[in-house]
Write a protein that holds these residues in place. Structure first.
Motif, PDB file in Angstrom:
ATOM      1  N   LEU A  39     -16.660 -56.530  23.667  1.00 43.74           N
ATOM      2  CA  LEU A  39     -16.694 -57.979  23.884  1.00 43.74           C
ATOM      3  C   LEU A  39     -15.663 -58.634  22.966  1.00 43.74           C
ATOM      4  CD1 LEU A  39     -18.522 -60.000  25.558  1.00 43.74           C
ATOM      5  CD2 LEU A  39     -19.696 -60.438  23.400  1.00 43.74           C
ATOM      6  N   ASN A  64     -29.164 -58.096  24.235  1.00 42.68           N
ATOM      7  CA  ASN A  64     -27.764 -58.038  24.628  1.00 42.68           C
ATOM      8  C   ASN A  64     -27.188 -56.714  24.149  1.00 42.68           C
ATOM      9  OD1 ASN A  64     -27.480 -60.610  25.959  1.00 42.68           O
ATOM     10  ND2 ASN A  64     -27.724 -61.544  23.953  1.00 42.68           N
ATOM     11  N   TYR A  75     -24.181 -53.774  24.237  1.00 46.78           N
ATOM     12  CA  TYR A  75     -22.752 -53.543  24.446  1.00 46.78           C
ATOM     13  C   TYR A  75     -22.408 -52.133  23.973  1.00 46.78           C
ATOM     14  CZ  TYR A  75     -22.614 -58.567  25.093  1.00 46.78           C
ATOM     15  OH  TYR A  75     -22.849 -59.837  25.545  1.00 46.78           O
ATOM     16  N   TRP A  99     -27.232 -61.000  28.834  1.00 47.82           N
ATOM     17  CA  TRP A  99     -25.913 -61.342  29.360  1.00 47.82           C
ATOM     18  C   TRP A  99     -25.185 -60.053  29.721  1.00 47.82           C
ATOM     19  CZ3 TRP A  99     -24.588 -65.909  31.005  1.00 47.82           C
ATOM     20  CH2 TRP A  99     -25.116 -67.067  30.421  1.00 47.82           C
ATOM     21  N   VAL A 100     -24.549 -60.063  30.887  1.00 45.99           N
ATOM     22  CA  VAL A 100     -23.843 -58.884  31.386  1.00 45.99           C
ATOM     23  C   VAL A 100     -22.445 -59.307  31.813  1.00 45.99           C
ATOM     24  CG1 VAL A 100     -23.805 -57.105  33.181  1.00 45.99           C
ATOM     25  CG2 VAL A 100     -25.991 -57.816  32.169  1.00 45.99           C
ATOM     26  N   LEU A 101     -21.423 -58.641  31.317  1.00 47.01           N
ATOM     27  CA  LEU A 101     -20.068 -58.932  31.762  1.00 47.01           C
ATOM     28  C   LEU A 101     -19.958 -58.686  33.264  1.00 47.01           C
ATOM     29  CD1 LEU A 101     -17.840 -57.520  28.889  1.00 47.01           C
ATOM     30  CD2 LEU A 101     -18.067 -59.911  29.575  1.00 47.01           C
ATOM     31  N   ASP A 102     -19.273 -59.596  33.945  1.00 45.85           N
ATOM     32  CA  ASP A 102     -19.204 -59.571  35.403  1.00 45.85           C
ATOM     33  C   ASP A 102     -18.213 -58.508  35.878  1.00 45.85           C
ATOM     34  OD1 ASP A 102     -19.505 -60.131  38.034  1.00 45.85           O
ATOM     35  OD2 ASP A 102     -18.497 -62.079  38.004  1.00 45.85           O
ATOM     36  N   ASN A 153     -21.237 -52.803  35.223  1.00 43.44           N
ATOM     37  CA  ASN A 153     -22.230 -53.455  34.364  1.00 43.44           C
ATOM     38  C   ASN A 153     -23.345 -54.085  35.194  1.00 43.44           C
ATOM     39  OD1 ASN A 153     -20.707 -52.816  32.097  1.00 43.44           O
ATOM     40  ND2 ASN A 153     -19.601 -54.753  32.125  1.00 43.44           N
ATOM     41  N   ARG A 154     -22.970 -54.754  36.279  1.00 44.24           N
ATOM     42  CA  ARG A 154     -23.978 -55.411  37.108  1.00 44.24           C
ATOM     43  C   ARG A 154     -24.889 -54.381  37.779  1.00 44.24           C
ATOM     44  NH1 ARG A 154     -21.938 -60.982  39.734  1.00 44.24           N
ATOM     45  NH2 ARG A 154     -24.170 -60.962  40.101  1.00 44.24           N
ATOM     46  N   SER A 167     -24.022 -68.100  35.610  1.00 51.96           N
ATOM     47  CA  SER A 167     -22.817 -67.481  35.069  1.00 51.96           C
ATOM     48  C   SER A 167     -22.248 -68.343  33.950  1.00 51.96           C
ATOM     49  CB  SER A 167     -21.747 -67.321  36.166  1.00 51.96           C
ATOM     50  OG  SER A 167     -22.182 -66.441  37.170  1.00 51.96           O
ATOM     51  N   THR A 172     -15.872 -63.412  32.689  1.00 50.07           N
ATOM     52  CA  THR A 172     -17.103 -64.052  33.153  1.00 50.07           C
ATOM     53  C   THR A 172     -18.274 -63.154  32.797  1.00 50.07           C
ATOM     54  OG1 THR A 172     -15.931 -65.067  35.018  1.00 50.07           O
ATOM     55  CG2 THR A 172     -18.325 -64.977  35.166  1.00 50.07           C
ATOM     56  N   GLU A 173     -19.378 -63.763  32.404  1.00 49.58           N
ATOM     57  CA  GLU A 173     -20.603 -63.007  32.190  1.00 49.58           C
ATOM     58  C   GLU A 173     -21.714 -63.629  33.024  1.00 49.58           C
ATOM     59  OE1 GLU A 173     -21.752 -63.031  28.089  1.00 49.58           O
ATOM     60  OE2 GLU A 173     -21.680 -65.224  27.917  1.00 49.58           O
TER      61      GLU A 173
END
Length: 309
Positions: free
Chosen positions: A27, A82, A84, A117-120, A124-125, A138, A300-301
């Motif tokens: 991140l 969260n 990572y 929160w998840v990076l778009d 990851n999704r 978002s 975007t997350e």
């Protein structure tokens, strides 16, 4: 490669440095430092049951998790995690193990709804959705090239308003706390929070190791702060906006634009070369200000949520 998950050890420099390194690799839009990690460990509220976890493989920290209950929300049972993982170590089980340990901890302390929160990014999704999380709102990370951007010139404040800095409130920051509590309660989000504990706010926010009071701009009317833009800096050229907000009675006067522009100009004059900020995708007015200032979206997350019994 065997991965284990355990508590971050605050007295182990290798743990702290590994946490910061892994988080920056995963991140890069948010600045962490050993000081800020230790600050968060030291000041966590007992009601948050907060933990910082690390995934370790072959003695190296390859993933991190920040976990806790939202203790200052009027709705109980809301937890956040969260997670990572260093991109060089994804797909090897570190993320899954971090999520499992985090969820077990939160459930044991009464959490009924989990937010993350998840990076778009597709991988990851899919990772979140396989574990029962559903997508929600978002938010954007935005970057501004302070060294090369043609910033709009600083504006003259409206009649009756002057621009000062947070350093002017060093002897008594309570007026800034009151403004932060009001403005923050109107921020778009899934979890409502209430700032009611002044001393806790002083410890967590006013004494944050990255807060730069000289670059934090404050609009003052009738002797009271009515708008502010909080500046966080790393001392090495990087500037970040912690929060920009305006008191309800003073909205619609361009004060958010005023204080953020002044802060950015002072930051550039002080030698900072790049600026980062975050923006909820639904906060159109603030997004318009950031675009007017020259910020560009760099990532975007997505906020994911899961109900647990």
């Amino acid at each position: 490669m065997t991965v284990i998950v355990r508590e971050l050890r605050p007295d182990a420099p290798a743990d702290i440095e590994g946490f910061v390194r892994a988080r920056h690799l995963a991140l890069p839009y948010v600045h962490f430092s050993p000081a800020s990690v230790l600050h968060g460990l030291t000041l966590s509220h007992p009601g948050a049951h907060a933990r910082k976890l690390v995934a370790v493989a072959d003695g190296e920290v390859v993933g991190t998790a920040q976990v806790g209950l939202v203790h200052d929300s009027p709705e109980p049972g809301q937890g956040t995690l969260n997670v990572y993982v260093d991109p060089a170590h994804t797909g090897r089980g570190a993320g899954a193990l971090l999520v499992r340990v985090a969820e077990e901890h939160l459930a044991a302390h009464g959490a009924t709804k989990l937010f993350t929160w998840v990076l778009d990014e597709p991988g990851n999704r899919a990772f979140a959705e396989r574990r029962g999380y559903r997508a929600g709102r978002s938010a954007y990370f935005l970057r501004l090239d302070l060294a090369g951007a043609a910033l709009p010139p600083p504006q003259d404040p409206p009649r009756g308003v002057e621009v000062r800095t947070a350093a002017d409130f060093a002897d008594d920051p309570r007026p800034l706390f009151e403004l932060d509590a009001e403005a923050g309660s109107d921020e778009p989000g899934d979890v409502a929070v209430e700032f009611t504990d002044y001393e806790a706010w002083v410890d967590e926010y006013w004494r944050h190791p990255h807060l730069n009071a000289d670059l934090t701009s404050v609009a003052v009317a009738d002797g009271r702060p009515v708008a502010f833009s909080v500046a966080h800096t790393d001392g090495a050229g990087r500037y970040g906006t912690g929060m920009t907000g305006t008191a309800r009675a003073h909205r619609g006067r361009g004060l958010a634009k005023l204080v953020k522009t002044h802060s950015l100009h002072r930051a550039r004059a002080a030698g900072y070369t790049e600026a980062y900020t975050g923006n909820d995708a639904g906060n159109g007015p603030m997004l318009a200000i950031n675009r007017w200032l020259g910020y560009e979206i760099c990532a975007t997350e997505v906020r994911y949520v899961r109900d647990i019994g």
